[in-house]
Scaffold this motif. Structure first.
Motif, PDB file in Angstrom:
ATOM      1  N   ALA A  44       0.859  -1.144   0.100  1.00 47.16           N
ATOM      2  CA  ALA A  44      -0.021  -0.111  -0.110  1.00 47.16           C
ATOM      3  C   ALA A  44       0.962   1.299  -0.008  1.00 47.16           C
ATOM      4  O   ALA A  44       0.505   2.147  -0.636  1.00 47.16           O
ATOM      5  CB  ALA A  44      -0.969   0.136   1.269  1.00 47.16           C
ATOM      6  N   ALA A  45       2.033   1.178   0.805  1.00 46.78           N
ATOM      7  CA  ALA A  45       2.904   2.364   1.058  1.00 46.78           C
ATOM      8  C   ALA A  45       3.462   2.574  -0.533  1.00 46.78           C
ATOM      9  O   ALA A  45       3.620   3.965  -0.870  1.00 46.78           O
ATOM     10  CB  ALA A  45       3.913   2.294   1.869  1.00 46.78           C
ATOM     11  N   ALA A  47       2.340   1.594  -3.281  1.00 51.94           N
ATOM     12  CA  ALA A  47       1.269   2.257  -4.365  1.00 51.94           C
ATOM     13  C   ALA A  47       0.967   3.462  -4.367  1.00 51.94           C
ATOM     14  O   ALA A  47       0.459   4.223  -5.187  1.00 51.94           O
ATOM     15  CB  ALA A  47      -0.157   1.453  -3.963  1.00 51.94           C
ATOM     16  N   ALA A  48       1.144   4.153  -3.154  1.00 50.75           N
ATOM     17  CA  ALA A  48       0.928   5.529  -2.938  1.00 50.75           C
ATOM     18  C   ALA A  48       2.066   6.440  -3.595  1.00 50.75           C
ATOM     19  O   ALA A  48       1.855   7.716  -3.398  1.00 50.75           O
ATOM     20  CB  ALA A  48       0.651   5.935  -1.618  1.00 50.75           C
ATOM     21  N   GLN A  49       3.129   5.906  -3.935  1.00 50.43           N
ATOM     22  CA  GLN A  49       4.406   6.595  -4.433  1.00 50.43           C
ATOM     23  C   GLN A  49       4.743   6.471  -5.821  1.00 50.43           C
ATOM     24  O   GLN A  49       4.300   5.526  -6.349  1.00 50.43           O
ATOM     25  CB  GLN A  49       5.614   6.221  -3.704  1.00 50.43           C
ATOM     26  CG  GLN A  49       5.364   6.102  -2.156  1.00 50.43           C
ATOM     27  CD  GLN A  49       6.659   6.097  -1.423  1.00 50.43           C
ATOM     28  OE1 GLN A  49       7.803   6.450  -1.805  1.00 50.43           O
ATOM     29  NE2 GLN A  49       6.597   5.268  -0.160  1.00 50.43           N
ATOM     30  N   LYS A 100       0.367  -1.581 -10.015  1.00 45.11           N
ATOM     31  CA  LYS A 100       0.358  -0.703 -11.166  1.00 45.11           C
ATOM     32  C   LYS A 100       1.684  -0.791 -11.824  1.00 45.11           C
ATOM     33  O   LYS A 100       1.518  -0.382 -13.007  1.00 45.11           O
ATOM     34  CB  LYS A 100      -0.009   0.879 -10.544  1.00 45.11           C
ATOM     35  CG  LYS A 100       1.057   1.237  -9.553  1.00 45.11           C
ATOM     36  CD  LYS A 100       1.105   2.427  -8.997  1.00 45.11           C
ATOM     37  CE  LYS A 100       2.226   2.889  -8.065  1.00 45.11           C
ATOM     38  NZ  LYS A 100       2.266   4.391  -7.374  1.00 45.11           N
TER      39      LYS A 100
END
Ligand code: NAI
Length: 670
Positions: A44-45, A47-49, A100
């Protein structure tokens, strides 16, 4: 319990995200709810970058990811909970598959089960060429099936046929083999793993995920053949059949449906008795690595460093002496082999040489290592050559007078701290040591035949054995890579006693008219690798008859010896070991056949007995004898008995252990 920081993430200067497995609280990374939560958070971390690609690595030296935490798995309440655990794991790895940007997996060290299923969910896999890198899906060996995408994804990667073969083999394969089989995409030098993984990640970032043409699906004939083989080789075990069903059924399905097929099957299998039994056996094996002699002795006054064992004398260069000498030399000990018969001694040394040659041929040992170890084996016909030995193991004929005399003579030549051990298969150690002045140094070390393949050692303590002796021998057994079980000295210890009560009971059924093949088939169908009559042929009719004599002597009144073996011996039938010489079966042809010569020993009428009655009777004999062993304190726990019979007598692992079975069947309440 894993710590939440067992999986960390970072992003490097080139925009590559790194996910690193490194459980600070354990030697191995394993998957349990905490590790899963940590991986989910790391994904998740990232994915946010703005990352270009991701590489998954492990910081452990020897283990990438060992798979699911079996303790946690064992606590899942039922099939539904197990199916849900499968879906949860699949969903977690799905985050990588659907990430992604491309995800690369860089494997160094053992990558097993769930570890490899994680790798399968990545878009590119590299493996280091280090010898500790071994890869695969061993779940079937634990009575399970791959349930985190292994059954669904591996056929899509290497084809259904190769996937089935790999999963049913249930083994971890070396990195080079994994590469050749298509389990990983690149094999790279260990020192370059991270750099090469990063290069692969940057390449995929530019080109996109690799296109993988759909491999050919296997046809129905292949699955039918595999079912037949699995039913014969892995009798009584549902997991192999579930793997075949799952892979066949999901061949034409979309990945999501294939994963659901897998999850449902995993739930049923993981909640089943066989999986629970095999996982229990896994823990029995694990527990043996940690055994100590504490349960057998009062605590030592002060902790003394135990003297190492370096040089070993082996007396008797026959079947067992040669096997013991070779195994000890292979583990780095200096060995002096002794036999009163010069021809037997020369022959024994040749056997040692051929065992080394065989180990090299089977890829178990380097030629140079074998050559050096063979150089550490000396020959002697004089006991005086044992004056510098730390341990002497006698493996001479099974005769108490001969062994007693030998021990007494040895005490005159060996150092006072030299341990005197007997490899007797049944004689009480205190009888053999009856005339030894300092019997604290005597002990039994009962190896099994063939030594190079049988992992068990019964470590036998007489009433005189000193704690120091036991400590040193236990350390030695572990150093040999064997699995020791500690017993109190009593005739036949555990394995010989229980096994020969069983074989005798089978012979008595035979003498009542139950045919050889009916007895053997019943016990094979229950799960034993071979039936008792066939086992007598393997062990030798002569050895069996001899041990019946020992049992009759020590368990007078209780051991009602069958006579068929002595009658066979008198007629020259000694079993399989003398080549074509026959026993209950004849071995002249391609496959063994019932020996027609046995008709003359059999009763006139045959007796009908169904398989279940035979199984209940013969298993019952073993259970009763083991109960006595436990009641007499020959062993400390029922788990010890189960472990010894699994390792030393071929008890079927999927049944979980003799006394575990007895308990579940209401036949034992210890
Ligand atoms: P074996 O008959 O193959 O070898 C015995 C050797 O001892 C012979 O070479 C003989 O010349 C030699 N020998 C006899 N008296 C001697 C003495 N006083 N000094 C030096 N050498 C002497 O016997 P095997 O099968 O190797 O058995 C040896 C011991 O191991 C026995 O106590 C047996 O009960 C035990 N054992 C045997 C197993 C098996 O499957 N064969 C399994 C586990 C234990």
């Amino acid at each position: 319990m894993s710590n939440p920081v067992s999986v960390t993430h970072s992003v490097d200067a080139d925009g590559i995200g790194w996910i690193t497995f490194d459980d600070p609280a354990a030697r191995a990374n394993v998957f349990n709810p905490a590790t899963q939560a940590a991986l989910r958070a790391a994904v998740a971390a990232l994915a946010a970058q703005p990352v270009k690609a991701v590489v998954v690595v492990s910081a452990k030296e020897k283990i990438f990811i060992a798979g699911a935490d079996l303790k946690w798995l064992g606590r899942l309440a039922d099939a539904q909970a197990a199916a849900q655990a499968s879906r949860d794991g699949q969903a977690l790895f799905g985050l990588l598959d659907n990430f992604k940007v491309p995800v690369v997996c860089a494997i160094h060290g053992a990558c097993a089960g769930g570890g490899y299923e994680l790798a399968l969910a990545c878009h590119w896999r590299l493996a280091s060429d280090a010898k500790e890198t071994v890869i695969g899906l061993p779940e079937v060996g634990l009575g399970l099936i791959p349930g985190w995408g292994g059954c669904a994804r591996l056929p899509r990667l290497v084809g259904a046929k190769a996937a089935v073969e790999h999963i049913l083999k249930a083994a971890l394969v070396p990195a080079a083999e994994a590469h050749q089989a298509g389990l990983v995409d690149e094999l790279v030098p260990a020192a370059e793993l991270k750099a090469r993984a990063k290069a692969a990640a940057l390449k995929l970032a530019a080109s996109g995920r690799p296109a993988r043409p759909a491999p050919a699906a296997a046809d129905a004939t292949f699955f039918a053949e595999q079912r037949k083989t699995a039913a014969a080789r892995m009798r009584g075990q549902p997991a192999p059949l579930a793997v075949l069903d799952t892979i066949e059924k999901s061949a034409g399905q979309m990945l999501a449906s294939a994963l659901e097929t897998e999850a449902a099957a995993f739930g049923d299998i993981a909640a089943g008795e066989v999986a629970k039994n095999l996982v229990h056996v896994f823990f029995l094996k694990d527990a043996v690595k940690k055994i100590t002699v504490d349960a057998w002795f009062p605590p030592p006054a002060e902790a003394a460093a135990s003297k190492p064992i370096r040089t070993i004398g082996v007396i008797g260069a026959g079947v067992m002496g040669s096997g013991i000498a070779q195994w000890c030399a292979a583990r780095g000990y200096g060995v002096i082999m002794n036999d009163t018969n010069v021809e037997a001694l020369k022959n024994g040394v040749e056997v040692v040489r051929s065992l080394f040659a065989d180990a090299v041929k089977r890829g178990k040992m380097d030629h140079a290592v074998a050559h050096k170890a063979m150089g550490a084996v000396a020959m002697s016909t004089e006991l005086i050559d044992f004056e510098d030995c730390d341990l002497v193991i006698e493996a001479v004929v099974e005769n108490v007078t001969v062994k007693q005399k030998l021990f007494t003579e040895l005490t005159k030549v060996v150092r006072p701290d030299c341990i005197l051990a007997s490899n007797t298969s049944a004689l009480p150690i205190e009888e053999i040591a009856a005339h030894v002045a300092n019997p604290g140094r005597t002990i039994g070390i009962h190896f099994f035949n063939p030594v190079s393949r049988m992992p068990l050692i019964e470590m036998v303590l007489s009433p005189h054995t000193a704690r120091e002796t036991a400590d040193r021998v236990l350390a030695f057994a572990k150093q040999l890579g064997k699995s020791p079980v500690i017993c109190r000295s009593a005739p036949g210890f555990l394995v010989t006693r229980v096994l020969f009560f069983y074989l005798n009971a089978a012979c008595r059924l035979w003498e009542q008219g139950v045919p050889t093949d009916v007895i053997d088939r019943a016990m094979r169908d229950w799960g034993w690798p071979m039936g008792p009559m066939r086992l007598i042929d393997e062990v030798g009719v002569d050895v069996t008859d001899f041990i019946y004599g020992e049992m009759k002597h020590y368990y007078a009144g209780r051991f009602e010896g069958a006579t068929v073996c002595s009658r066979m011996l008198a007629a020259g039938l000694r079993g399989r070991k003398n080549g074509a010489s026959s026993g209950f079966y004849a071995y002249g042809g391609v496959k063994e056949a019932l020996n027609p010569d046995m008709a003359k020993f059999a009763p006139a009428a045959t007796k009908a007995m169904d398989a279940k009655a035979i199984q209940d009777h013969l298993n019952g004999v073993m259970i009763d004898e083991t109960k006595r062993v436990l009641a007499e304190g020959v062993l400390k726990t029922a788990d010890d008995a189960d472990f010894a019979l699994l390792m030393g007598a071929g008890f079927p692992a999927f049944r979980g252990g003799l006394m575990r079975y007895a308990k579940a069947a209401g036949l034992y309440n210890g």
